[in-house]
Design a protein around this motif. Sequence first.
Motif, short mmCIF file in Angstrom:
data_model
loop_
_atom_site.label_atom_id
_atom_site.label_comp_id
_atom_site.label_asym_id
_atom_site.label_seq_id
_atom_site.Cartn_x
_atom_site.Cartn_y
_atom_site.Cartn_z
N ILE A 152 -0.44 -0.32 11.79
CA ILE A 152 0.73 0.55 11.81
C ILE A 152 0.27 1.91 11.33
O ILE A 152 -0.11 2.07 10.16
CB ILE A 152 1.87 0.03 10.92
N ALA A 153 0.24 2.89 12.21
CA ALA A 153 -0.24 4.23 11.87
C ALA A 153 0.93 5.19 11.80
O ALA A 153 1.66 5.35 12.79
CB ALA A 153 -1.26 4.70 12.90
N GLY A 154 1.12 5.81 10.64
CA GLY A 154 2.30 6.66 10.48
C GLY A 154 1.99 8.02 9.88
O GLY A 154 0.89 8.27 9.39
N LEU B 11 -1.99 -3.92 8.94
CA LEU B 11 -2.61 -2.89 8.11
C LEU B 11 -1.86 -1.58 8.30
O LEU B 11 -1.67 -1.12 9.43
CB LEU B 11 -4.08 -2.70 8.51
N GLY B 12 -1.42 -1.00 7.20
CA GLY B 12 -0.75 0.29 7.26
C GLY B 12 -1.73 1.40 6.90
O GLY B 12 -2.49 1.28 5.94
N ILE B 13 -1.72 2.46 7.69
CA ILE B 13 -2.65 3.56 7.44
C ILE B 13 -2.00 4.89 7.80
O ILE B 13 -1.18 4.97 8.72
CB ILE B 13 -3.96 3.36 8.25
N TYR B 14 -2.36 5.91 7.04
CA TYR B 14 -1.91 7.26 7.32
C TYR B 14 -3.12 8.05 7.82
O TYR B 14 -3.96 8.47 7.02
CB TYR B 14 -1.33 7.92 6.07
N PRO B 15 -3.25 8.25 9.13
CA PRO B 15 -4.44 8.91 9.67
C PRO B 15 -4.68 10.32 9.12
O PRO B 15 -5.83 10.78 9.13
CB PRO B 15 -4.17 8.95 11.18
N ALA C 241 1.40 10.39 19.62
CA ALA C 241 2.46 9.38 19.69
C ALA C 241 3.36 9.47 18.45
O ALA C 241 4.58 9.36 18.55
CB ALA C 241 1.85 7.98 19.80
N ILE C 242 2.73 9.67 17.28
CA ILE C 242 3.51 9.86 16.05
C ILE C 242 4.35 11.12 16.16
O ILE C 242 5.53 11.15 15.77
CB ILE C 242 2.58 9.94 14.83
N LEU C 243 3.75 12.18 16.69
CA LEU C 243 4.45 13.46 16.85
C LEU C 243 5.68 13.31 17.75
O LEU C 243 6.75 13.86 17.45
CB LEU C 243 3.49 14.49 17.44
#
Length: 241
Positions: free
Chosen positions: A37-39, A114-118, A203-205
Amino acid sequence: MFYYLLKYVVLGPLLRLVFRPRIEGLEHVPAAGAAIIAGNHLSFSDHFLMPAILKRRITFLAKAEYFTGPGVKGRLTAAFFRSAGQIPVDRSGKDAGQAAIREGLGVLSKDELLGIYPEGTRSHDGRLYKGKVGVAVMALRAEVPVVPCAMIGTFEAQPPGKKIPKIHPVTIRFGEPLDFSRYAGMEGEKAILRAITDEIMYAILALSGQEYVDRYAAEVKAEEAAAAKERARRFPRLPRR
């Protein structure tokens, strides 16, 4: 055990009561199996809001400073973060990125989320910054999908420097999983890693509607801090009479 106590009894109900988060696209989070999960990362509250609303357990990579504070307060903070499913990652030194990748792959190898903040750090001004390629490396090595996620409203609820969040509407929005299997075996190609990471950030944007900055947040923060220090040196405040 303590993770689920926090989620369902202590912290989860409190966060839901205070923020009343609106959840969109939860069906895009896989019901089973490993996934990233990338946020975006706007607030200290992000670490706890997402785990509170997800049906599955999620583990985040967190900066090591949360686990190394001095005294009783430091030990309690470290215990809390570990109980909440956070893994400490030392972000200093040339091997910091590799350490984060190893930890992340360990989580994914157990078929967990897995949660990550790129971006690598919290946004200091609410904008979305360039992502680091570690998320792409993990997605390719573990052969897992990446689910983009946007936290909306958490910056206003708890901006940098504010210890106690205020009541503000929050939306947590998940997008369709991104499949990068077409790049299998190419995790050593820098151009491929950059392309994958940029696709994740865009995609987040699209989910968050933030202004995008094609630079690393840490670099911008450092420049602004240096500029502020220089202004203070050149124009010192006069003592009040």
